[in-house]
Design a protein around this motif. Structure first.
Motif, PDB file in Angstrom:
ATOM      1  N   UNK A  94       0.838  -1.217   0.000  1.00  0.00           N
ATOM      2  CA  UNK A  94       0.000   0.000   0.000  1.00  0.00           C
ATOM      3  C   UNK A  94       0.869   1.262   0.000  1.00  0.00           C
TER       4      UNK A  94
ATOM      5  N   UNK B 153       3.189   2.001  -1.743  1.00  0.00           N
ATOM      6  CA  UNK B 153       3.633   2.411  -3.082  1.00  0.00           C
ATOM      7  C   UNK B 153       2.599   3.282  -3.790  1.00  0.00           C
ATOM      8  N   UNK B 154       1.406   3.330  -3.236  1.00  0.00           N
ATOM      9  CA  UNK B 154       0.302   4.002  -3.914  1.00  0.00           C
ATOM     10  C   UNK B 154      -0.306   5.080  -3.025  1.00  0.00           C
TER      11      UNK B 154
ATOM     12  N   UNK C 194      -3.528   6.663  -1.112  1.00  0.00           N
ATOM     13  CA  UNK C 194      -4.571   5.881  -0.447  1.00  0.00           C
ATOM     14  C   UNK C 194      -5.546   5.311  -1.486  1.00  0.00           C
ATOM     15  N   UNK C 195      -5.833   4.045  -1.338  1.00  0.00           N
ATOM     16  CA  UNK C 195      -6.525   3.325  -2.421  1.00  0.00           C
ATOM     17  C   UNK C 195      -7.874   3.952  -2.779  1.00  0.00           C
ATOM     18  N   UNK C 196      -8.545   4.532  -1.808  1.00  0.00           N
ATOM     19  CA  UNK C 196      -9.873   5.095  -2.093  1.00  0.00           C
ATOM     20  C   UNK C 196      -9.794   6.296  -3.029  1.00  0.00           C
ATOM     21  N   UNK C 197      -8.694   7.016  -3.018  1.00  0.00           N
ATOM     22  CA  UNK C 197      -8.627   8.254  -3.807  1.00  0.00           C
ATOM     23  C   UNK C 197      -7.984   8.046  -5.181  1.00  0.00           C
ATOM     24  N   UNK C 198      -7.658   6.826  -5.520  1.00  0.00           N
ATOM     25  CA  UNK C 198      -7.092   6.565  -6.854  1.00  0.00           C
ATOM     26  C   UNK C 198      -8.167   6.788  -7.909  1.00  0.00           C
ATOM     27  N   UNK C 199      -7.858   7.642  -8.867  1.00  0.00           N
ATOM     28  CA  UNK C 199      -8.814   7.932  -9.952  1.00  0.00           C
ATOM     29  C   UNK C 199      -8.351   7.419 -11.300  1.00  0.00           C
ATOM     30  N   UNK C 200      -7.057   7.149 -11.437  1.00  0.00           N
ATOM     31  CA  UNK C 200      -6.550   6.642 -12.706  1.00  0.00           C
ATOM     32  C   UNK C 200      -5.319   5.800 -12.431  1.00  0.00           C
TER      33      UNK C 200
ATOM     34  N   UNK D 165      -1.572   6.856  -9.918  1.00  0.00           N
ATOM     35  CA  UNK D 165      -1.981   6.121  -8.721  1.00  0.00           C
ATOM     36  C   UNK D 165      -0.845   5.923  -7.724  1.00  0.00           C
TER      37      UNK D 165
ATOM     38  N   UNK E   6      -3.472   4.334   6.682  1.00  0.00           N
ATOM     39  CA  UNK E   6      -4.892   4.064   6.422  1.00  0.00           C
ATOM     40  C   UNK E   6      -5.317   2.823   7.214  1.00  0.00           C
ATOM     41  N   UNK E   7      -4.390   1.899   7.347  1.00  0.00           N
ATOM     42  CA  UNK E   7      -4.705   0.633   8.000  1.00  0.00           C
ATOM     43  C   UNK E   7      -3.831   0.394   9.232  1.00  0.00           C
TER      44      UNK E   7
ATOM     45  N   UNK F  95      -1.978  13.421  -0.246  1.00  0.00           N
ATOM     46  CA  UNK F  95      -1.473  12.391  -1.170  1.00  0.00           C
ATOM     47  C   UNK F  95      -0.888  13.014  -2.438  1.00  0.00           C
TER      48      UNK F  95
ATOM     49  N   UNK G 242     -10.376   1.688 -12.073  1.00  0.00           N
ATOM     50  CA  UNK G 242     -10.481   3.075 -12.543  1.00  0.00           C
ATOM     51  C   UNK G 242     -10.626   3.157 -14.057  1.00  0.00           C
ATOM     52  N   UNK G 243      -9.850   2.357 -14.745  1.00  0.00           N
ATOM     53  CA  UNK G 243      -9.820   2.451 -16.208  1.00  0.00           C
ATOM     54  C   UNK G 243     -11.047   1.809 -16.846  1.00  0.00           C
TER      55      UNK G 243
ATOM     56  N   UNK H  48     -13.696  11.577  -4.843  1.00  0.00           N
ATOM     57  CA  UNK H  48     -13.566  11.714  -3.394  1.00  0.00           C
ATOM     58  C   UNK H  48     -13.282  13.170  -3.066  1.00  0.00           C
TER      59      UNK H  48
ATOM     60  N   UNK I 247     -14.253  -0.993  -3.701  1.00  0.00           N
ATOM     61  CA  UNK I 247     -12.823  -1.008  -4.031  1.00  0.00           C
ATOM     62  C   UNK I 247     -12.126  -2.133  -3.291  1.00  0.00           C
TER      63      UNK I 247
ATOM     64  N   UNK J 231     -11.667  -2.776  -0.095  1.00  0.00           N
ATOM     65  CA  UNK J 231     -10.750  -2.327   0.942  1.00  0.00           C
ATOM     66  C   UNK J 231     -11.140  -2.803   2.338  1.00  0.00           C
TER      67      UNK J 231
END
Lengths: 423, 527
Positions: A18, A20-21, A23-29, A33, A89-90, A347, B131-132, B246, B374, B376
């Motif tokens: 996790x 590396x990215x 926060x997973x919830x806010x990834x849009x593309x 990411x 986050x976790x 982020x 996402x994609x 978000x 997602x 999670x």
């Protein structure tokens, strides 16, 4: 804390990636990411936040030595803190803090920091700045039309980069302060580096010495309030200094003080600045800018194998950084259209310059700035704005290297222009 | 250390920048979650550092993977590929082995919206792929391991239930085709791709070897390297102009819930009513999500920090919660939404249930809807102690899942009483129905402290006892902790299936270089 005190934390990493990215919830593309420039560039797991914690654990347990490659792992981190935001986050882990302690341990062992870092630390100790410039030249940016008051209790702490490399920021800041009627003084040639470049690479002994001397100097000068242009200086004075040296000096970043001037009507933004722009959150003004609240207490087992801190331990999750002040200022500039990148606020993607990377790993730092510039370009903005001279330097290098059509400005430059003073 | 000529040969394939044999870099691959349990089960001191690979390579193409595998065969070097790599099955077990980190192979090759499949490389993550796919009005099945993990890894190599399983099934059901570098270095493409360049089915008219490739359990990366996979897609129940959006600041983000979405937590006093309701909800295809955990788990699902979760427990959540199903009705239209929500209400009433959300016992926020789809929510269980692991793991009928939950309770309670695992009163389970039928996946997540030797040893003993229970009570095989020993443990009661696995392994991997790790080695079971 010492590296040993992080042992349980280091052993608790589940290597989930996790870190590396964003926060997973806010990834849009997919494209935007990731959070960590280091893993993005170097790719081996060791170059992620979790990977460095594992490497630190391996070193602490005596499994590995500080080989040249291990030193690369340790020092090719921009210390941006992005990994920690995603991790928390976790988990109750602090990879960025553990990485810092690993650097401290590397220095204490004699293996660290990197040769380029050692060189600039020497320069800081000798010339008061990491660029090796003469201290007497520090106030050369000061123009005749700027008024200072050497008996003021407010210090404009210009910082090494704005003094020697990004003088336009120093000039804009001083003129804005003048226009607002904010009395301030300078340290001039006596201004010493805040210690950030020294502290970030783990030379804690020298960094603490600098912190103590600076605070002593501020106290002697009767300083009650410090204004900084640089996010790195802000972070040091506001967040890191109190961990080692007590002080009660108010520390403000230019974005905060300008926001206040606008609220109080002390300055007016009247000139049209027709720009579609996007704002980059500097790591040390954003997620890393949360004050470190000292905590003392104990772990209590409230359910079997489940512990809580008593009293509750303050969490640093990046939610209280300086995010709104620069945006509030930009939104008040007539003609400005602010569009956001996908990775913002806590982020935000690092520019790549921090943590000693600009000097020791310049190709990596430049690559990271290009990554961020590509994101900025994707918004359709013509202009990238930030509030840190060091980020600005790396972005300007990036714009040049990639032939980007974007322009870069510091927040203060646009404010001054809108005040009619910086066309 | 690898011999210099071997290391140089690998370097020639990937380039200097993408190979390392530094011990610290290697240790970041040797260190894995649950190694501490497996080492305890072997009677060793519990620790997370497992076998250290001799080198790590970062190939960027199938051709490079193939060249690496061929060199491994030539020089008798084991290999194991991994993606994000979470769990001991990602690491090597052979001391003379290299790790192939597939991080640079991260492209989405093709989205075929008409035939509803996507072709991906190994390091595309669930969140990235999701996402994609939105702009096409599509979604894929994401395994419960989380949004940061690889759907290719799960679809090709791991069981793969997830939070949307009632709607999307499990990973093994959804793999349509693969590009597979076999252990001997040959490349095999399964299914229709081999015939016409399209990937819409794994069952031909080209070769169909899905059963051998993964079967139900998956080979855990012990049978070559998968470099591409085509996976099935599903309709995403939201308008095409809806955006994943978000706002706010961590940890209290807001999320735009699509229209026609509604979450329920249906609660039933007894397992019997729960079971009937779960069957009917699944058979009626009412819900995208149907998941069950312990009441303590519910405290973690819809809170954002450990402190909040614990506070909700002490506020009385446990007393009001029994056997519950977290459900997400996600419809495309108002009419469909009305139909489904009416069915939910009728089924709840029929079996005497109550809705814990309507009753104010738990309150999912919009961001928890986002976290649910997602994938999670599973990670929330890590909040209690930074760690948990699961025992059991049958994918069988819903009634079997309930039986397993009931039988497990007193066994788990014994270890709770010893103070070595987290206290969920023995009720800690994860049940999800799948494929809108009568099937369910069940496992028993259990909190332990990875930094405490007694806790690791205690959890390991509980794991062993669960395995024995699975055998004695005919509950099916565990899906997490596998490998030769565990396969052997179940062999006599399962028509000696490991012998067949070993034949497959020996046929596909004649030189024994594809590190079996948690799959089987090529040798025969000793009788």
């Amino acid at each position: 804390m010492t590296l040993g005190e992080f042992e349980d934390m280091m052993d608790s990493c589940v290597r989930c990636s996790k870190c590396k990215f964003i926060p997973q919830l806010v990834i849009q593309s997919k494209r935007f990411s990731s959070i960590c420039p280091s893993i993005d560039y170097f790719n081996f797991h060791a170059y992620s936040g979790g990977g460095r914690m594992i490497a630190a654990s391996a070193y602490h347990k005596g499994r590995v030595d500080l080989t040249p490659e291990m030193l690369d792992v340790i020092y090719s981190c921009t210390n941006c803190g992005g990994c920690e935001i995603s991790c928390k986050w976790v988990y109750e882990l602090e990879p960025n803090e553990a990485i810092h302690e690993l650097r401290v341990a590397a220095v204490e062992s004699g293996a660290g920091p990197m040769p380029k870092h050692k060189k600039y630390i020497e320069l800081v100790e000798r010339n008061k700045n990491p660029y090796g410039e003469e201290p007497e030249k520090r106030p050369q940016w000061l123009t005749d039309d700027i008024a200072t008051n050497e008996s003021s209790s407010t210090l404009y702490f210009v910082g090494c980069t704005a003094s020697y490399r990004r003088e336009e920021i120093a000039v804009a800041t001083a003129k804005i302060l003048n226009a607002a009627g904010e009395d301030f003084r300078l340290m001039g040639s006596d201004e010493m580096c805040c210690g950030s470049p020294v502290y970030r690479v783990g030379d804690q002994k020298t960094a603490i010495k600098i912190m103590k001397e600076n605070i002593e100097q501020f106290k002697e000068a009767g300083i009650k309030k410090i204004i900084t242009s640089c996010s790195g200086c802000y972070n040091m004075l506001k967040v890191e200094y109190p961990r080692f040296v007590e002080h009660d000096i108010e520390v403000l970043h230019t974005s905060q003080i300008i926001e206040g001037f606008l609220e109080d009507g002390k300055i007016k933004l009247t000139e049209e600045v027709s720009l579609k722009l996007t704002y980059h959150d500097p790591c040390h003004l954003g997620r890393m800018a949360e004050p470190y609240e000292p905590w003392e207490g104990e772990k209590i087992e409230v359910l079997s194998q489940v512990y809580i801190y008593d009293p509750p331990k303050p969490e640093r999750r990046g939610s209280n950084g300086v995010y709104d002040a620069p945006r509030n200022v930009l939104k008040q500039i007539p003609g400005v259209e602010l569009v956001e990148m996908e990775r913002i606020r806590e982020y935000s993607y690092c520019c790549g310059a921090g943590g000693g990377c600009k000097s020791a790993f310049p190709a990596f730092a430049l690559w990271a700035s290009n990554e961020r510039l590509e994101e900025a370009e994707s918004t359709g903005a013509s202009t990238l704005v930030s509030a840190c001279p060091f980020c600005g330097t790396n972005f300007r290098d990036g714009i040049k290297s990639r032939g980007s059509p974007m322009e870069y400005f510091d927040l203060t430059e646009l404010v001054l222009r809108s005040m009619g003073g910086g066309k | 250390m690898l011999e210099k000529n071997v290391y140089d040969a690998f370097t020639d394939v990937v380039g200097k920048r993408y190979i390392s044999q530094d011990p610290a870099v290697m240790d970041t691959y040797a260190f894995q979650w649950c190694n501490e349990i497996e080492s305890a089960q072997r009677g060793e001191e519990p620790q997370r550092f497992g076998t250290r690979p001799l080198a790590v390579l970062l190939p960027e193409s199938t051709e490079q993977v193939q060249a690496i595998v061929r060199l491994c065969n030539e020089h008798d070097v084991g290999f194991k590929a991994l993606t994000t790599g979470m769990g001991p099955w990602a690491g090597v077990s052979n001391p003379r082995a290299i790790q192939i980190d597939l991080r640079r192979m991260n492209r989405i090759i093709e989205i075929d919206s008409k035939n509803m499949y996507v072709v991906i490389e190994p390091y595309v993550t669930n969140a990235q792929l999701q996402c994609e796919l939105f702009e096409y009005g599509l979604m894929h099945h994401a395994q419960g391991a989380g949004p940061q993990t690889s759907p290719l890894a799960s679809h090709t190599s791991f069981v793969g239930p997830g939070f949307t399983s009632p709607y999307t099934g499990f990973s093994g059901r959804n793999v349509l085709g693969v590009e597979w570098v076999l252990p001997d270095g040959d490349i095999l493409r399964l299914g229709s791709f081999d015939h016409n360049g399209k990937w819409f089915t794994g069952d031909g008219p080209g070769l169909s070897l899905r059963g051998i490739m993964r079967g139900w359990l998956g080979a855990y990366g012990g049978l070559g390297v998968f470099t591409k996979a085509a996976i099935r897609l599903f309709s995403w129940p939201a308008p095409k102009d809806w955006k994943w959006k978000t706002s706010g600041t961590i940890p209290e983000y807001d999320w735009d819930v699509p229209p026609y979405w509604q979450m329920y937590v249906l609660n039933f006093e007894e397992w019997e009513e729960y079971q009937k309701a779960m069957y009917e909800l699944s058979d009626r295809e009412v819900t995208m999500v149907a998941t069950t955990s312990a009441p303590e788990g519910l405290a973690a699902l819809f809170t954002n920090t450990k402190t909040e979760a614990i506070e909700s427990i002490f506020a009385g959540l446990l007393a009001k919660t029994r056997n519950y199903i977290v459900m997400l009705v996600a419809a495309h239209t108002q009419r469909e939404f009305d139909f489904r929500t009416k069915l939910v209400r009728l089924i709840m009433e029929k079996y005497g249930g109550n809705d814990l959300i309507a009753d104010g016992v738990t309150s999912p926020k919009p961001m928890h809807y986002g976290e649910t789809v997602r994938n999670m929510l599973g990670a929330h269980a890590f909040r209690f102690s930074n760690c948990f692991q699961s025992t059991h793991g049958g994918m069988d009928t819903i009634s079997m899942a309930v039986r397993l939950a009931q039988l497990n309770q007193p066994v788990k309670q014994k270890y709770i009483d010893k103070g070595v695992i987290g206290d969920d009163r023995g009720l800690g389970v994860w049940i999800t129905s799948y494929e809108s039928g009568h099937m369910a996946h069940m496992e028993t997540p259990t909190v332990y402290d990875p930094t405490d030797v007694e806790s690791c040893l205690g959890y390991a003993a509980y794991q062993d006892e669960c395995n024995q229970m699975d055998l004695d009570e005919a509950l099916g095989m565990p899906f997490f902790i596998v490998g030769d020993e565990v396969h052997n443990f179940y062999a006599d009661r399962t028509m000696n299936y490991p012998d067949w696995l070993r034949k497959i392994k020996a046929s596909f991997d004649p030189n024994g270089v594809s590190d079996p790790s948690h799959y089987v080695k090529g040798d025969k079971k000793k009788k």
